[in-house]
Design an enzyme around this catalytic site. Structure first.
Site, short mmCIF file in Angstrom:
data_model
loop_
_atom_site.label_atom_id
_atom_site.label_comp_id
_atom_site.label_asym_id
_atom_site.label_seq_id
_atom_site.Cartn_x
_atom_site.Cartn_y
_atom_site.Cartn_z
N LYS A 128 81.26 24.44 29.95
CA LYS A 128 81.18 23.46 31.02
C LYS A 128 80.43 22.25 30.52
O LYS A 128 79.50 22.36 29.73
CB LYS A 128 80.45 24.04 32.24
CG LYS A 128 80.17 23.01 33.34
CD LYS A 128 79.32 23.57 34.47
CE LYS A 128 78.99 22.48 35.49
NZ LYS A 128 78.18 22.96 36.61
N GLU A 178 69.93 18.43 46.28
CA GLU A 178 69.75 19.57 45.37
C GLU A 178 68.29 19.76 44.96
O GLU A 178 67.72 18.92 44.26
CB GLU A 178 70.61 19.37 44.11
CG GLU A 178 70.56 20.56 43.17
CD GLU A 178 71.62 20.49 42.08
OE1 GLU A 178 71.69 21.42 41.27
OE2 GLU A 178 72.38 19.50 42.06
N GLU A 222 82.68 27.61 37.77
CA GLU A 222 81.71 26.57 37.40
C GLU A 222 80.33 26.92 37.92
O GLU A 222 79.32 26.79 37.21
CB GLU A 222 82.17 25.23 37.98
CG GLU A 222 81.20 24.09 37.72
CD GLU A 222 81.58 22.81 38.46
OE1 GLU A 222 80.72 21.92 38.55
OE2 GLU A 222 82.73 22.71 38.95
N GLU A 357 86.32 13.01 42.76
CA GLU A 357 85.04 13.62 43.17
C GLU A 357 83.89 12.66 42.93
O GLU A 357 83.00 12.52 43.78
CB GLU A 357 84.81 14.92 42.41
CG GLU A 357 83.49 15.61 42.79
CD GLU A 357 83.31 16.94 42.09
OE1 GLU A 357 82.18 17.20 41.62
OE2 GLU A 357 84.28 17.73 42.01
#
Length: 380
Positions: A128, A178, A222, A357
């Site tokens: 990733k 986050e 992911e 995105e």
């Protein structure tokens, strides 16, 4: 950016907490932080370690660090107050005129980067990598950072809203959903996010998108890569580590995310929160797996990120604190706004979808600045 850092301020000369009238530089559901001197030059990371020595009770250190240890850092002395209602003229900004707008890399170049990263993953060199884009805006008038953060706080009351002076008139502002980590004594909490869908005004379509994200094999893969890497980092530091088996949906005003709430008990409760930040940052949520190869590819395709995809937060004299990932953010300097957004690339990532995105993620700051995405169609 070259920074000229002043020596730590003398706490005896600072006003008491109730004397400050400026807007909070940090807003979280459980506390606000106000800078003792909003006009002071930022402290460096080296100075920050000693800045709280001898400071009055309740003094905190608010700061931002970059994506890598080689990137800049900016710290300021602050004091904590209980949360208060956010005052702003309205929940949306007045329309802002744009003189010039450009994204780097451009939309087609970003999609080419995604294709290159996907090919690298297909060869087994990576699992990733998170690729980022910046959006440079030259506005008719300089936005007021206090008004921008007030609108961010109104629009996302559960987010970590920040406004950190970087020196030279620049300000790092944003509303991060986050949590990188929170430390209280031996107790540690994290809530990493990976996997995203744009929200929709129609409730039925919005629910469909949330369901699609929750059951997406690509997004769950992911997310699992990120959780495995964080678990590996934390395990040697913790005597207890609780990680749920599956992620849950996390909603923000503009996006759906997959998130996992992690709880841990440290082996050493005296471990400083800044040492923990250094241990876990950057997580795979903004970097990739394995981290060294992901950082190399990011450096090749993007160059230095600076404060973007870094960490922002606070610590106190005990070494406790709370830090967020520096996303949904912008660097403001006069009439210039420099926005950042990224997308996690794994096997099967579609370049056009990943570009879309990032465009959706720009929306958080664009709304707070009063910029319509319709005026930026060619740049997004």
């Amino acid at each position: 950016m070259t920074q000229t850092a002043a020596p730590p301020a003398n706490p005896a000369t600072q006003p008491p907490p109730h004397a400050a009238t400026h807007a909070p530089a940090w807003r979280a559901p459980d506390r606000h932080l106000h800078l003792l001197d909003p006009h002071a030059a930022p402290l460096t990371a080296a100075q920050a370690r000693h800045a709280l020595h001898g400071a009055p009770d309740g003094t905190h250190l608010l700061g931002a660090i970059g994506f890598t240890p080689q990137d800049p850092a900016a710290f300021h002395l602050a004091h904590s107050t209980p949360p208060t209602p956010t005052a702003a003229p309205s929940t949306s900004a007045a329309p802002t005129g744009i003189l010039h707008a450009a994204s780097r890399p451009a939309p087609d170049a970003f999609e080419a980067n995604v294709a290159r990263a996907a090919a690298t993953i297909a060869r087994g060199e990576l699992h990733k990598v998170v690729l980022g884009r910046t959006l440079d805006l030259h506005l008719h008038a300089a936005p007021d950072p206090s008004a921008v953060t007030a609108r961010l706080a109104q629009g996302a009351p559960d987010a970590f809203v920040f406004s950190v002076p970087l020196g030279d008139g620049a300000q790092l502002v944003g509303a991060s959903p986050e949590r990188l980590l929170s430390k209280r004594g031996a107790q540690l909490r994290l809530r990493p996010l990976a996997g995203t869908r744009a929200r929709h005004a129609d409730p039925a379509e919005d629910l469909r998108r949330a369901h699609d994200l929750l059951h997406s094999a690509k997004d769950r893969h992911e997310h699992a890569l990120m959780i495995a890497a964080i678990r590996e980092t934390l395990a040697p530091l913790c005597r207890e580590l609780t990680v749920p088996d599956a992620p849950r949906l996390v909603q923000t005003p503009g996006l759906w995310h997959l998130g996992t709430s992690i709880h841990a008990t440290l082996r050493d409760p005296d471990l400083h929160v800044l040492d923990l930040v250094s241990a876990v940052h950057p997580t795979p949520a903004v970097c990739g797996v394995p981290a060294p190869a992901a950082r190399d590819l990011i450096g090749t395709l993007e160059g230095p990120r600076g404060f973007f995809a870094g960490a922002v937060g606070w610590c106190d004299a005990r070494g406790d604190g709370e830090w967020a990932v520096t996303i949904r953010c912008a660097r403001l300097c006069g009439p210039h706004a420099h926005l950042f957004a990224g997308a996690g690339i794994v096997a099967g990532s579609d370049p056009a979808r990943e570009r879309a995105e990032t465009a959706a993620k720009f929306g958080t700051m664009l709304r707070a600045l009063g910029v319509s995405p319709l005026d930026l169609e060619g740049a997004l």
